[in-house]
Design a protein around this motif. Structure first.
Motif, PDB file in Angstrom:
ATOM      1  N   ALA A   1      -2.365  10.639  -0.968  1.00 31.60           N
ATOM      2  CA  ALA A   1      -2.717   9.936   0.269  1.00 31.60           C
ATOM      3  C   ALA A   1      -1.439   9.402   0.893  1.00 31.60           C
ATOM      4  O   ALA A   1      -0.512   9.027   0.188  1.00 31.60           O
ATOM      5  N   GLU A   2      -1.400   9.386   2.219  1.00 34.07           N
ATOM      6  CA  GLU A   2      -0.184   8.983   2.928  1.00 34.07           C
ATOM      7  C   GLU A   2      -0.544   7.979   4.012  1.00 34.07           C
ATOM      8  O   GLU A   2      -1.537   8.170   4.725  1.00 34.07           O
TER       9      GLU A   2
ATOM     10  N   LEU B   1       0.837  -1.205   0.000  1.00 37.82           N
ATOM     11  CA  LEU B   1       0.000   0.000   0.000  1.00 37.82           C
ATOM     12  C   LEU B   1       0.872   1.255   0.000  1.00 37.82           C
ATOM     13  O   LEU B   1       0.632   2.194  -0.767  1.00 37.82           O
ATOM     14  N   ARG B   2       1.897   1.277   0.858  1.00 39.92           N
ATOM     15  CA  ARG B   2       2.760   2.467   0.921  1.00 39.92           C
ATOM     16  C   ARG B   2       3.391   2.740  -0.443  1.00 39.92           C
ATOM     17  O   ARG B   2       3.415   3.854  -0.928  1.00 39.92           O
ATOM     18  N   ARG B   3       3.883   1.666  -1.050  1.00 42.47           N
ATOM     19  CA  ARG B   3       4.545   1.815  -2.347  1.00 42.47           C
ATOM     20  C   ARG B   3       3.563   2.390  -3.387  1.00 42.47           C
ATOM     21  O   ARG B   3       3.870   3.322  -4.100  1.00 42.47           O
TER      22      ARG B   3
ATOM     23  N   GLU C   1       2.742   6.069  -2.696  1.00 42.21           N
ATOM     24  CA  GLU C   1       3.862   6.956  -3.053  1.00 42.21           C
ATOM     25  C   GLU C   1       3.975   7.094  -4.573  1.00 42.21           C
ATOM     26  O   GLU C   1       4.251   8.169  -5.087  1.00 42.21           O
ATOM     27  N   ALA C   2       3.713   5.988  -5.259  1.00 47.70           N
ATOM     28  CA  ALA C   2       3.844   6.013  -6.731  1.00 47.70           C
ATOM     29  C   ALA C   2       2.734   6.823  -7.383  1.00 47.70           C
ATOM     30  O   ALA C   2       2.885   7.308  -8.503  1.00 47.70           O
ATOM     31  N   SER C   3       1.615   6.990  -6.683  1.00 55.05           N
ATOM     32  CA  SER C   3       0.474   7.626  -7.360  1.00 55.05           C
ATOM     33  C   SER C   3       0.360   9.113  -7.046  1.00 55.05           C
ATOM     34  O   SER C   3      -0.712   9.679  -7.085  1.00 55.05           O
TER      35      SER C   3
END
Ligand SMILES: Nc1nc2c(ncn2[C@@H]2O[C@H](COP(=O)(O)OP(=O)(O)O)[C@@H](O)[C@H]2O)c(=O)[nH]1
Ligand SMILES: [Mg+2]
Length: 345
Positions: free
Chosen positions: A257-258, A246-248, A251-253
């Motif tokens: 959202a964090e 999810l984090r990856r 971050e890629a999008s």
């Protein structure tokens, strides 16, 4: 030989934490990179060299430790030589007895009582309360326009993740913040229904994310929400892999959202269980922790000392099953209450 796992953002940070937790006797016997770029040290303790953990600052092997620390630990400031328990009289003795009854260790009692300045006009109880409060980091989640915070709770089964999320959700709904629930715990019978029932009572949507649902901003439904409250299964292997994914993806999008992950630790856990929880979930990049079940132990200082020594900031404190009243923001005053009264006021 007991091996402790100490996590840090980088090598210096991890070494400093190791020294804080285990003093001069901390011996690093191995290290590994974590999936999110941090470092986990394997540390054992040389009892012949062990002193009271670090009164004088950063770990010796750390060349240029960063000054900014999330946690202001009692060891971060110089203290007067502590009086031994036999020498304490009057108020100092009463405060030491209170802290001991709340489960505080001798080292913490010595450090906190070392803050008493007999010349000061401030009452010793206030001086010690301030010292206790300063020993903890408080996890903050400032609101940022255009940014959705995905707040995930992880931790062992039964630690209070789902009820904790519902309590946080109820608080946010009261404050008028748009939010949504989502859950990775879709396999366990009744788990999603439990969350959905409470979400419906709060008039908030809840999404069940099955094991084969990709995790990203769209599947979580972050759009239009200030916060997405994400429940997890309690199975470390599954939860850690899913949260890294999810984090990856977030971050890629483009960073709209964090993810902020919090470890939920019941105050009733023994040291070995705390260590196990930290080592099983500690490889995640944790934003902090939530301490639950403070109403179920007279000795909350055990778990609090443990997380302070790890440098893990605390976001919330929970002291009951009541969904409306038993969740409290962590504050310096709350920590002082827990050490001096054994409970929240
Ligand atoms: N006494 C007490 N019980 C709690 C607290 N937080 C959660 N619980 C209870 O602990 C049990 C497990 O909670 P749950 O949220 O389902 O845990 P999960 O498996 O981590 O999701 C439930 O019966 C909750 O009511 C707390 O602060 N105090
Ligand atoms: Mg649950």
């Amino acid at each position: 030989m007991q091996i402790h796992r100490i996590r840090g953002n980088d090598m210096n940070d991890a070494l400093r934490r190791a020294k804080r937790a285990h003093g001069d006797g901390a011996v690093v016997i191995g290290h590994e990179r974590t999936s999110d770029g941090g470092i986990t040290l394997a540390v054992t303790v040389d009892r012949t060299r062990r002193e009271a953990p670090a009164e004088e600052g950063p770990a010796k092997p750390a060349r240029t430790p960063k000054p900014a620390e999330v946690v202001r630990h009692p060891s971060a400031t110089a203290v007067k030589p502590a009086k031994t328990s036999g020498e304490r009289t009057g108020v100092a003795r009463e405060l030491a007895d209170r802290m001991a009854a709340a489960g505080a260790s001798a080292a913490w009692i010595d450090r906190c009582l070392g803050a008493i300045d007999d010349e000061s006009e401030e009452h010793p109880i206030d001086q010690v309360g301030r010292k206790i409060g300063e020993s903890f980091g408080v996890a903050r989640m400032p609101r940022t326009a255009g940014l959705t915070r995905v707040l995930a709770l992880v931790g062992p089964t039964g630690c209070g993740k789902t009820t904790g999320l519902i309590k946080i959700g109820a608080r946010l709904v009261r404050g008028g913040h748009p939010l949504r629930f989502a859950s990775l715990d879709s396999r366990r019978v009744g788990a999603v229904e439990q969350l959905e029932a409470y979400a419906a009572a709060l008039r908030v949507e809840a999404r069940a994310l099955t094991d084969d649902t990709p995790l990203d901003a769209e599947t979580l439904g972050t759009r239009g929400c200030e916060v997405v409250l994400l429940d997890t299964t309690g199975r470390p292997e599954a939860d850690c892999a899913r949260l890294v994914e999810l984090r990856r993806n977030l971050e890629a999008s483009g960073g709209e959202a964090e993810l902020a992950t919090f470890l939920v630790l019941p105050a009733t856990l023994e040291r070995a269980a705390l260590q196990s929880a930290i080592s099983r979930f500690g490889d995640l990049r944790l934003a902090g922790c939530v301490i639950t079940k403070l109403d179920e132990t007279p000795e909350p200082a055990h778990v609090l000392e443990y997380v302070a020594d790890l440098g893990l900031p605390i976001a919330f404190l929970s002291d009951g099953r009541d969904l409306g009243r038993s969740l409290h923001r962590a504050t310096p005053e709350a920590f002082a209450d827990l050490f001096l009264r054994g409970k929240l006021s």
